[in-house]
Structure formats: structure tokens, C-alpha cells
Design an enzyme around this catalytic site. Structure first.
Site, short mmCIF file in Angstrom:
data_model
loop_
_atom_site.label_atom_id
_atom_site.label_comp_id
_atom_site.label_asym_id
_atom_site.label_seq_id
_atom_site.Cartn_x
_atom_site.Cartn_y
_atom_site.Cartn_z
N ASP A 216 38.79 41.70 37.64
CA ASP A 216 38.64 40.55 38.53
C ASP A 216 38.51 39.33 37.61
OD1 ASP A 216 38.32 38.86 40.66
OD2 ASP A 216 36.87 40.14 41.68
N TRP A 217 38.83 38.17 38.14
CA TRP A 217 38.96 36.97 37.30
C TRP A 217 37.63 36.65 36.59
CZ3 TRP A 217 43.17 38.73 38.58
CH2 TRP A 217 44.40 38.07 38.45
#
Ligand SMILES: *[C@@H]1O[C@H](CO)[C@@H](O)[C@H](O)[C@H]1NC(C)=O
Ligand SMILES: *[C@@H]1O[C@H](CO)[C@@H](O)[C@H](O)[C@H]1NC(C)=O
Ligand SMILES: *[C@@H]1O[C@H](CO)[C@@H](O)[C@H](O)[C@H]1NC(C)=O
Ligand SMILES: *[C@@H]1O[C@H](CO)[C@@H](O)[C@H](O)[C@H]1NC(C)=O
Ligand SMILES: *[C@@H]1O[C@H](CO)[C@@H](O)[C@H](O)[C@H]1NC(C)=O
Ligand SMILES: *[C@@H]1O[C@H](CO)[C@@H](O)[C@H](O)[C@H]1NC(C)=O
Ligand SMILES: *[C@@H]1O[C@H](CO)[C@@H](O)[C@H](O)[C@H]1NC(C)=O
Ligand SMILES: *[C@@H]1O[C@H](CO)[C@@H](O)[C@H](O)[C@H]1NC(C)=O
Ligand SMILES: *[C@@H]1O[C@H](CO)[C@@H](O)[C@H](O)[C@H]1NC(C)=O
Length: 798
Positions: free
Chosen positions: A307-308
Site C-alpha cells: 500500500d502507498w
């Protein structure tokens, strides 16, 4: 992924750590390369940045080494692996490292390219219900709305249409669909992105949508793997580590991993790991979750993308099974290069990472003339590519099919050419200026295109899962279109909570909503302003119709039994055609068939403390113990015999249906219930999606559903199963089948067949570490909801 910040959620964009600090130091204290490889999976490396003592669960067990993908699932994966391996064989370590990280570029995520070998940057974009922040794209209904259709065909067509838009914009990787959060916490901020809290229903959606997206040539990314069930403390903050989701092994398999299995089975090429910790190990460096469950037990062939900004370590995440870091180099880049050179990450691992990234690219045949990214990011001007096609029709259809009629007395609905309608509430019309905030990060419009409560009609909700509508057909607009056709009149007030009464009105429509967003959880399942508005209208209007657009559960006990409230609809998050979807139902052109994808309680407290609130803790090492185990949503209400307002699976129609001749038996292929093996055969190889035997149909249930009313309509026939031990260590009943029957004309009946797979009837045996068919009596019900049961049978497995 995350593009938002809040007081509880303040991870800097790029969090640097000096090399050798924290968990990495422990990893690298051993000498030989081989020892280093395993040390990287040691329990110590499994922890987050903190090293504090752990109260409830231990640390996540190490699972080492990371299993290389090999394409053995089927011929198509094998071919893709052949190509990927040939290409990786030509790559230098530098080049391999380059494609495992994000770079600045036109898209929300861009992998490094290898110009020497013609490997392009892969373009990643949000989100699960439409391409976010772009022009000339569609805003589809949100995941929870799609789930409420209980219609596999619509789920699949949704995936296809979404996929074709991604393809048209030259986006290689779509960041969806969502089954994490599943929806454990009633007030969870992202529950609406996912496909309901029931793993079977969510799994059906995950599979169908993944198939649709990938048939369009785009890599699907089921997310977030795994246990991202709350927004509060989901990430590291200066306050301390992220929440640790501590879940027992059986619950992890039967609830949380379950819907991902369907997406994997359909060939998903990527999986996104989540922000929070599981048993104190960050999900993107949790080798039990990545190497163990995902890549070994479920045979995942593709790549795991963080995830970012969700990567929390370098060597530890590489050896735990992370393959790609986004949106930049994170703890990799040059550090990963060094780690490969000094042996703390093996050559096999870095080659596997590169191979896993390229294999899905070949699997989807993206190497041949894939369209270039046509992404608008405020930096360049160009004529945007219009990818909307005729998706508005499908959006309108799903919008109507996922709207749930929960109250309709005295045939209030459908309308019979009303001449005078009153329209009330902030949710009836569009927000005055939804584009006021520019999102500098994605480059598109509005940081958060959801609407806050009181700020216009809700068609999507907040954060990276929100869509960017090309236009919004509000309920008010669609009602105006209808009323003008009937030469009627309208009166409206979108602001007051005590609007003017009109005694001549045929009916009064009150529009309210319940907003939610990524990065924070809801504080209530209701709000006083909206409840007051509804009650004020009902105090003088004898036909008050309430429409609720909501990003999840909305309780209604403040007014639902009011005698003047004669109809109520849960209209979900329907996307850009909202008003058209709704009027089609109000005027009876479409007969409602949507079903609640969650339980609406009489009182919020009925969900129980575990399932209502997320943990808001100032502990530097916060825990979230899933002590309720399997008993979330209707499983909790059934177990404790709590009467809900509206149960899971409930929804009304303008007609009625009868069920007859229910039966359940072992399927013809299996012949006989006594020779059903307890466990899948160990000699059969695991493929992507798990052991192939899990997907074999072992039993069939049948019934006849007939339309006994006066208008055409479709019924959602639901199948529930109580495994041996139900009511003791297992839920009383669990959804294990659904079929949308019809539309049927009045008097028409149809036979319905439900297929039960080995997985549908199995429990996860924590000792054997296998799915197991229990010996004994399975109780099987067919019903119109989880409590409106219309037929019962037994299946004896001995
Ligand atoms: C977490 O700990 C529980 C209890 O020890 C165990 O059953 C489960 O498998 C662990 N899960 C992970 C992902 O480590
Ligand atoms: C790595 O990727 C970047 C960004 O795409 C590119 O500019 C650079 O040339 C690549 N490096 C190598 C060694 O291929
Ligand atoms: C391929 O990988 C899967 C999953 O890790 C494993 O079960 C299988 O044995 C491997 N097959 C070969 C031929 O190595
Ligand atoms: C290997 O490289 C990594 C990444 O730079 C570094 O953190 C680590 O200290 C190095 N290990 C050894 C044993 O040199
Ligand atoms: C339904 O209609 C009947 C007959 O007009 C009326 O007596 C009754 O009060 C109505 N019920 C409700 C709940 O409005
Ligand atoms: C409407 O939205 C604006 C901006 O997002 C917000 O500041 C305001 O509080 C909202 N209005 C209400 C009544 O919630
Ligand atoms: C229902 O509406 C009528 C007006 O049609 C009103 O007289 C009555 O008081 C309302 N009922 C309640 C319980 O508010
Ligand atoms: C149910 O089965 C019986 C016996 O086979 C049959 O006579 C009857 O028509 C069936 N009912 C329906 C509604 O199909
Ligand atoms: C079912 O299978 C068992 C074991 O294979 C066998 O002993 C039994 O006779 C079979 N029963 C029927 C009804 O075929």
C-alpha cells in the site's frame, strides 16, 4: 491506498530510517548469506519498528524462505512465466531492482522501466469503483452497492466495464477490488469500498469483478491483504506503531482470507498488502501472511505491491514476500541493490520479485501494443481519452439492483402517476461545488470527491476508493424529469430540518445520507439532524418516503416505525446515475430486488463493543484483538439471539414469492456422502486460489421459486449452511449460496440449483492446517434472507 491524512493518520510521505536501524539491525547480525536469508524472517524481523512486549498474541511466526512463483497453476501462467523468466535472465541486478520500486510519472504509481530491454513503466491507478481523479471516466456504484445486488452477472459486467475504462486509459494495474476491510467494525471508514462483511458474498464479487477486469486486459489488485479492519491507527504515526490486528488462525481463513481466494482463483495478477500489523508484524513484511498463506497455501503467482508508503523495512519486507514498493523507492532502490550484493537478500529472491512483476504483464498479454497512459495530472494538457462507452446504462442498472426497499406499507410504492411531490433534505440534490479542492497528488479533481453529510447527494464516498463522476444525476433532477412528464408539481427544501408542510402533497420524499471515508472511522451510525428532518416531515405528511444514501450501515430506529413513514429505501452509493436508478424503482419500472449486505441493528450497541467501535488508543503498541472470532455481523446477532431491525439478506419486492420442494444432496459427481474425503488429497498440487479440490462441487441444493404476486419481479434466493458444531464453535448459519431468480412473471415458477463446493462446507482445521469437511449433520436452509427461512434440509457427511 492512501492519499489522505488525519490526526490519527499522519505518516509522512517518505519516512526514512538510517540503514541498520530497528529491525534491520537484528536481521543483519548473523554472518553467512544463507543464515541472513532466514534471519530476515526471524521473529524479531517480523515486528514493526517497536520492540515492546506483546500482551495477547505472540509475534507472527516466521515463514521462510519466500516461495518463488513458478507458473504451475495452469498452461497460461506457465507460458507467462516462461516469457518472464527469459526476460529476467537478461536483466542486471540493477535493472531488477529498478522494476521493484515506484518512480515519479504520470500515474498514481509507476514502476521503473528498463529501456535497454524495452520494459515499460507499469501504470497503476485508483480505484475500485472507477478511475479516480480523471476526466471522461465513469463513476460506478461502490463495492458495497454491487454486493447488495446479490447478482453475479452484474458483478461480472461491472468488472468488465471498469476494466475496459482502465484499459482505454492505458492503465496496466487497477487498484481493486476490495475485500479488506471485510466490515468487521460497523463504523469502519472503508467498509463501503468492499463487497460486504459476508465472506461468501464478498468472494462471489471478488471473483466476478477480478475476472471482468482481467478479461479487459488489466491486472486486478485485490486489496488490502490482510486484516485492515479499521482506519484509526491503521498506520505508523509519531504516536507509535500501527494497530496490530490479532486474529486466530481459523477466523483468518474462514472470514478474512476467504474472499481473496475467489479473486486468486480467477487469476488475479497482483495483491496489495495492507498498512496495519497482524500479530505485531506489519502486513507488508509479515512472512506468515505473504510467504505463508498467500504464496504457499494459496499458490499466488503474481506480485505483492505495498500500500502507498506502507513499506516499513528493507531487507525484512523483501524476504517476507513483498515484491514491489510504491509509490517511490521506500526502503529499497539502492539499499536493495546493496542488500543483494551483500547477500542479505538472495539472488533468487530479487529474480523472483522481478519475475512475479513481469509474469502478470505477460499473463494479460500487455507486452503487445498496450495503450500508452492517457493520464491527466495537471502538469500537461492534452485531449483526454473518453473511456465511458455506454457504461451509464450498466451503472443505472446496478444502481437500481443494489437499492434495498425495507419498508413499503399500503402499497405506497410504486408510484401511480403522482401529481404533487415534496422533496426534502440535503441529499436530494448535488453539492454546490464539489470540485473546490484540487488534488495535487493524483493531479485530478477534488482530494475527496465524496460528499460530506449535508453537502449534497452521496453517490460515492471518501478517499482513494472514491470515484470521480463525469456528472451526477441527482434524485431531484430525475424526479423533475418524471414529474414534468406527468404534468405534476414539485415543492422542495434542501436545507431546513423543519421544512414547510404542503397539505395537498401525494407523497413526501426525504433524502438523507451517511458519509464515510478512508483514514477515519465513523463516530455514529446515525445523525440527529437527519433523524429530526425525517420526523418533522412525517409529523404532517401521511406518505413519507425516506431514501438513505449511505457508506455502510445506517440505523433507523429513531423513526422507522412511525406510521406516516410508509416506505424506506437503502439506496447505498449508486454512482453517477443515482437519480435515474432511484426513479426507475419509485415508478415501478424496475422491481426492487436488492438485499441488505449487512445487518441493521435496532440499537448501535447491539453490535457489541468489539464490532461497533474501532480502537482509539494512545498506546504506542496498540492492539485490536478479534476475540469475537467468526461471529461478526449476522453471525453475532444469531449467536446471541439479538433481534435486528433488518437482518442481513433482507429486502422487499413489489411482488411476493413462494418457495417449494427444497432438497439437498451430495452431487452426482461425488455419488455418496460417506466416501467424501475429510481433507483434500495431499498428492494434488496447490494452484493459485488454493487446493483445487476446494473448488469441486460436492453437494447440490434445489428448490422451486414462484412469483405469487401481481407484477414481474426477481427474487434473491439465499442458501445458508450450519456446519456440524453450528451454534457451538461455529455460526448458527452462514451464507453459502445465492441466486437471482427471474424476473418471473406472475404465476411463473423456476427451479433453482445451488452448488456447494468443498470449501463452502469446510472449516479450517488449525491442527491439520487444512480445510476439513466435518463428519456429521450439516443443516441447510433456503431463504429470502438470513432469518426469513423457507425450506430446511440435512446433509449427512460420514
Ligand atoms: C496470530 O496469532 C494467532 C494466535 O497465536 C495464530 O493463531 C495466527 O495464526 C497468527 N496469525 C498470523 C498472521 O501470524
Ligand atoms: C529505472 O527507471 C527509471 C524510471 O523509469 C528510468 O529512468 C531508468 O532509466 C531506469 N534505470 C535502468 C537501469 O534501467
Ligand atoms: C510451484 O510453487 C507452488 C507454490 O509455492 C508449489 O506448491 C509447487 O510445488 C511449485 N512447483 C514446482 C514445480 O516447483
Ligand atoms: C547489506 O545491505 C543492506 C542495505 O544497504 C544494509 O542495510 C546492511 O547493513 C548490509 N549488510 C551487511 C552485512 O553488510
Ligand atoms: C393503510 O390504509 C388503510 C386504508 O386506507 C388505513 O386504514 C391504514 O391506516 C393505513 N395504514 C398505514 C400504516 O398507513
Ligand atoms: C460542507 O463541506 C465543507 C467542505 O468540505 C465543510 O467545511 C462543511 O462543514 C460541510 N458542511 C456541513 C454542514 O457539514
Ligand atoms: C401523520 O400525518 C397526519 C397528517 O396527514 C397527521 O395528522 C398525523 O398527526 C401524523 N401522525 C403522526 C404520528 O405524526
Ligand atoms: C414439488 O414436487 C412435487 C412432487 O414431485 C410436485 O408434484 C410439485 O409439482 C412440485 N412443486 C412445485 C412448486 O414445483
Ligand atoms: C458409499 O461409499 C462407501 C465407501 O466408499 C460404500 O461403502 C457405500 O456402499 C456407498 N454407499 C452407497 C449408497 O453407494
Amino acid at each position: 491506498m492512501d492519499l489522505l491524512k488525519s490526526a490519527f493518520d499522519m505518516l509522512p510521505r517518505r519516512r526514512r530510517r538510517s540503514p541498520g536501524s530497528g529491525s534491520e539491525q537484528a536481521v543483519l547480525s548473523t554472518k553467512t548469506a544463507a543464515a541472513l536469508l532466514c534471519a530476515a524472517c526471524s521473529p524479531h524481523a517480523q515486528t514493526g519498528s517497536g520492540g515492546s512486549e506483546l500482551p495477547y498474541y505472540g509475534r507472527s511466526p516466521p515463514f521462510c524462505p519466500s516461495p518463488p512463483g513458478n507458473g504451475s497453476t495452469n498452461a497460461r501462467w506457465a507460458l507467462a512465466y516462461g516469457h518472464a523468466r527469459d526476460l529476467v535472465a537478461l536483466m542486471t541486478v540493477d535493472e531488477k531492482v529498478n522494476i521493484t520500486r515506484g518512480w515519479p510519472g504520470p500515474c498514481v504509481g509507476n514502476t521503473g522501466e528498463v529501456p535497454r530491454l524495452g520494459i515499460p513503466a507499469l501504470c497503476f491507478a485508483d480505484g475500485p469503483s472507477g478511475i479516480r481523479g480523471q476526466e471522461f471516466v465513469s463513476a460506478f456504484p461502490a463495492g458495497i452497492h454491487v454486493a447488495a445486488t446479490f447478482d453475479r452477472d452484474l458483478m461480472y459486467r461491472y468488472g468488465q466495464a471498469l476494466g475496459s475504462e482502465y484499459y482505454g486509459k492505458g492503465i496496466n494495474v487497477a487498484l481493486g477490488p476490495v475485500a479488506g476491510p471485510l466490515g468487521r467494525v460497523a463504523r469502519g471508514g472503508r467498509n463501503w469500498e468492499g463487497l460486504s462483511n459476508d465472506p461468501y458474498l464478498a468472494g462471489a464479487g471478488m471473483g466476478a469483478i477480478t475476472r471482468g477486469i482481467q478479461e479487459a486486459g488489466v491486472i486486478a489488485t485485490p486489496k488490502h491483504w490482510l486484516l485492515n479492519e479499521q482506519e484509526f491507527r491503521r498506520r505508523w504515526t509519531p504516536m507509535g506503531d500501527a494497530i496490530s490486528a490479532n486474529v486466530d488462525d481459523r477466523t483468518l481463513h474462514e472470514l478474512y482470507a476467504f474472499p481473496f481466494m475467489d479473486a486468486l482463483r480467477e487469476g488475479a495478477g497482483a495483491v496489495m498488502c495492507s498498512y496495519q500489523r497482524a500479530n505485531h508484524s506489519y502486513a507488508c513484511q509479515n512472512s506468515k501472511l505473504l510467504n505463508g498463506i498467500l504464496k504457499t497455501e494459496l499458490g499466488f503467482e503474481g506480485f505483492v505491491v505495498s500500500d502507498w508508503d506502507g513499506q516499513m523495512s528493507g531487507v525484512a519486507s523483501a524476504n517476507a514476500g513483498l515484491d514491489l514498493v510504491m509509490p517511490n523507492a521506500g526502503f529499497w532502490g539502492d539499499s536493495l541493490l546493496q542488500a543483494v550484493h551483500n547477500g542479505s537478500v538472495s539472488d533468487e529472491r530479487i529474480s523472483d520479485m522481478a519475475t512475479r512483476i513481469l509474469a502478470p504483464w505477460y499473463y494479460l498479454r500487455q507486452e503487445n501494443a498496450y495503450p500508452p497512459p492517457a493520464i491527466f495530472n495537471n502538469l500537461q494538457q492534452h485531449f483526454p481519452v473518453d473511456v465511458q462507452g455506454d457504461h451509464a446504462k450498466l451503472i443505472e442498472e446496478i444502481g437500481a439492483a443494489g437499492t434495498v426497499l425495507v419498508k413499503n406499507v399500503n402499497n405506497t410504492l410504486p408510484f401511480k402517476k403522482p401529481k404533487f411531490l415534496c422533496v426534502y433534505g440535503y441529499d436530494a440534490t448535488v453539492k454546490a461545488n464539489p470540485w473546490q479542492n484540487r488534488d495535487r497528488y493524483s493531479g485530478g479533481y477534488d482530494e475527496n470527491f465524496g460528499w460530506n453529510t449535508f453537502n449534497g447527494t452521496l453517490v460515492t464516498a471518501g478517499g482513494s476508493g472514491g470515484s470521480t463522476p463525469p456528472y451526477v444525476v441527482s434524485p431531484f433532477q430525475a424526479l423533475q424529469e418524471r414529474v414534468t412528464k406527468d404534468r405534476g408539481i414539485l415543492r422542495w427544501d434542501f436545507y431546513s430540518d423543519k421544512p414547510t408542510p404542503y397539505v395537498n402533497a401525494d407523497a413526501c420524499l426525504v433524502f438523507i445520507n451517511a458519509y464515510a471515508s478512508e483514514s477515519f472511522d465513523r463516530t455514529s451510525l446515525t445523525d440527529e439532524f437527519s433523524d429530526r428532518l425525517v420526523l418533522n416531515v412525517a409529523s404532517w405528511c401521511a406518505k413519507t418516503i425516506v431514501v438513505i444514501h449511505s457508506a455502510g450501515i445506517r440505523t433507523v430506529s429513531a423513526w422507522i416505525t412511525h406510521p406516516n413513514i410508509t416506505a424506506t429505501l437503502f439506496a447505498g452509493l449508486p454512482g453517477q446515475e443515482s437519480g435515474h436508478s432511484l426513479t426507475s424503482l419509485l415508478y415501478g419500472e424496475t422491481n426492487p430486488s436488492g438485499r441488505l449486505p449487512y445487518t441493521v441493528a435496532l440499537a448501535e450497541a447491539d453490535y457489541g463493543a468489539n464490532l461497533l467501535n474501532s480502537t482509539v488508543s494512545f498506546d504506542p503498541n496498540p492492539d485490536q484483538d478479534f476475540t469475537e472470532g467468526l461471529f461478526i455481523d449476522y453471525r453475532h446477532f444469531d449467536r446471541h439471539q439479538i433481534t435486528p431491525q433488518f437482518e442481513f439478506g433482507f429486502g422487499l419486492s413489489y411482488t411476493t414469492f413462494a418457495y417449494a420442494n427444497f432438497s439437498v444432496s451430495v452431487s452426482a459427481v461425488q455419488h455418496n456422502a460417506t466416501n467424501l474425503a475429510e481433507f483434500p488429497d495431499d498428492n494434488v498440487r496447490v494452484v493459485q486460489g488454493g487446493h483445487p479440490a476446494l473448488w469441486e462441487v460436492v453437494a447440490l441444493a434445489r428448490c422451486v421459486v414462484a412469483n405469487t404476486g401481481e407484477v414481474d419481479g426477481a427474487e434473491i434466493a439465499q442458501l445458508y449452511v450450519g456446519v456440524p458444531g453450528a451454534g457451538v464453535d461455529s455460526p448458527v448459519r452462514q451464507l453459502r449460496g445465492f441466486v437471482k431468480v427471474g424476473p418471473l412473471v406472475p404465476g411463473q415458477g423456476r427451479e433453482v440449483v445451488f452448488e456447494l463446493t468443498r470449501r463452502d462446507l469446510s472449516v479450517w482445521d488449525v491442527v491439520a492446517q487444512k480445510w476439513r469437511l466435518r463428519r456429521g449433520v450439516y443443516r441447510v436452509w433456503v431463504g429470502a434472507s438470513s432469518r426469513d427461512l423457507r425450506g430446511e434440509g440435512e446433509l449427512v457427511v460420514g
